[in-house]
Design a protein around this motif. Structure first.
Motif, PDB file in Angstrom:
ATOM      1  N   LYS A   1       0.738  -1.330  -0.108  1.00  0.00           N
ATOM      2  CA  LYS A   1      -0.006   0.062   0.054  1.00  0.00           C
ATOM      3  C   LYS A   1       0.899   1.193   0.100  1.00  0.00           C
ATOM      4  O   LYS A   1       1.984   1.256   0.056  1.00  0.00           O
ATOM      5  CB  LYS A   1      -0.959  -0.126   1.355  1.00  0.00           C
TER       6      LYS A   1
ATOM      7  N   GLU B   1      -1.748  -6.582  -4.898  1.00  0.00           N
ATOM      8  CA  GLU B   1      -2.813  -5.239  -4.929  1.00  0.00           C
ATOM      9  C   GLU B   1      -2.128  -3.925  -4.643  1.00  0.00           C
ATOM     10  O   GLU B   1      -1.026  -3.859  -4.441  1.00  0.00           O
ATOM     11  CB  GLU B   1      -3.729  -5.350  -3.808  1.00  0.00           C
ATOM     12  N   ASN B   2      -3.058  -3.104  -5.227  1.00  0.00           N
ATOM     13  CA  ASN B   2      -2.686  -1.536  -5.205  1.00  0.00           C
ATOM     14  C   ASN B   2      -1.402  -1.146  -5.803  1.00  0.00           C
ATOM     15  O   ASN B   2      -0.489  -0.391  -5.626  1.00  0.00           O
ATOM     16  CB  ASN B   2      -2.394  -1.245  -3.372  1.00  0.00           C
TER      17      ASN B   2
END
Length: 387
Positions: A67, A89-90
């Protein structure tokens, strides 16, 4: 618990900034490479001041979630090996990312990379998955990477089937060591579909134990230059390619011969079957007209044989007792009613039939030489006793 923050970057770069005599803000704006490997970092904080960052080293830490990287639009290399990451993710804002290292994590599915059009290398080796599970590939991500990805490392992920990776048309280096690949035909189809592959690593798979494994893999693709860390020489490649061409030619010839035989058999089956022409009795015969009307097929041997057959039938219906005083043979009673002989019973035409002795039936006045009684005859017609 250690968090990657601007303060942490400032403390670690204090000596470098002193030498250049520049402030923290200026330093962060110019920062392109950031080294924070093996620092027990478990979280990434807001690093938006590092807008020029292109390479980020965060391997061998305790990071569980990717993140706060949305600022890094210029990031090209991201090293996140050996962390606690469970999902990719991200990463959508990283439009310029070309190399991604996430080996040694806990990622179960290759996904979330649909927007990374510039990604050239992806390293996902040795994910720490539960026993019996294997790495999965999300179809949309494979389609997105199909035209750009050149290097893929998926070693040690329990894979027994990688046929879905054939969509990655620009693969040049493929590393899939220490998996469960065992199907040589499936592997041949996959390697043969990659027109640019030059390096292949398969050590530690069951397929490596196949007979002539190296020879069979080299002929899968003429572009291979390195197989399992060993160079493929031109001499070795040319010899094996010639051997493969000869083998394929023989196989094609066998297939063509089998196809030709099948086609000829099919043509014969599809041809209309010819009917035998009818053989009829002589013209004018009643049987000829009947056969013609009923379309009856008559064998040649039956022509002219009706009268003989009728004679035999009539003889079989003659009464058993003959007129008084007629000479007869007791053997005739044994053959009454027989219509034909078998081949073993039929007498030879050239062999003469031995004469039969005459037999006399009694008349009104006596026994023809035996006045005191009636004679008994055996099967050959000889008298055996007189009653």
């Amino acid at each position: 618990m250690v968090k990657l923050t601007i303060d942490l970057i400032a403390r670690s770069s204090a000596s470098a900034r002193k030498k250049k005599d520049e402030g923290l803000s200026t330093y962060l704006k110019k920062l392109t490479h950031l080294y924070f490997s093996e620092k027990s970092i478990d979280e990434i904080d807001d690093l938006s001041q590092c807008r020029s960052l292109s390479v980020l080293y965060l391997y061998d830490n305790n990071i569980s979630v990717i993140k706060n990287l949305g600022f890094a639009g210029n990031l090209t290399h991201l090293y996140l090996q050996n962390n606690q990451i469970t999902r990719l993710e991200n990463l959508t804002p990283l439009h310029k990312l070309s190399k991604l290292y996430v080996g040694g994590n806990k990622i179960a599915v290759l996904e979330g990379l649909e927007k990374l059009q510039e990604l050239k290398e992806l390293h996902m080796e040795h994910q720490r998955l539960p026993s019996g599970e294997r790495l999965l590939f999300e179809p949309r991500t494979l389609v997105a990477l199909s035209m750009g990805l050149q290097v893929l490392n998926i070693s040690g992920n329990g894979l027994d089937d990688i046929s879905e990776l054939g969509i990655l048309r620009n693969i040049m280096q493929f590393v899939a060591s220490d998996n469960k690949l065992r199907d040589m035909r499936a592997l041949s189809a996959l390697i043969g579909s990659w027109p640019k592959i030059w390096r292949l690593e398969l050590v530690g798979n069951p397929v490596c134990n196949k007979a002539k494994y190296r020879d069979r893999v080299i002929v899968m693709n003429s572009k291979l230059a390195i197989l399992d860390g060993r160079e493929v020489s031109d001499t070795e490649k040319n010899f094996l390619m010639s051997w493969k061409e000869a083998k394929d030619a023989k196989k094609r010839q066998r297939i063509e011969d089998a196809t030709r035989i099948m086609e000829s058999n099919q043509e014969y089956i599809m041809q209309p079957q010819r009917e035998l022409p009818p053989v009829l009795p002589p013209n004018g015969s009643r049987w000829n007209r009947t056969a013609a009307l009923n379309k009856v097929y008559m064998m040649p041997g039956m022509v002219g044989g009706k009268k003989k057959f009728d004679a035999v039938v009539a003889k079989s219906h003659m009464p058993a007792s003959a007129p008084h005083g007629t000479r007869t043979n007791p053997l005739d009673s044994l053959t009454l009613g027989r219509k034909s002989y078998t081949d073993l019973e039929r007498p030879s035409r050239n062999m003469p039939i031995p004469p039969q002795p005459p037999v006399f039936l009694p008349d009104e006045h006596g026994m023809n030489g035996y006045p005191n009684g009636e004679p008994d005859f055996n099967l050959t017609g000889h008298v055996i006793s007189i009653s």
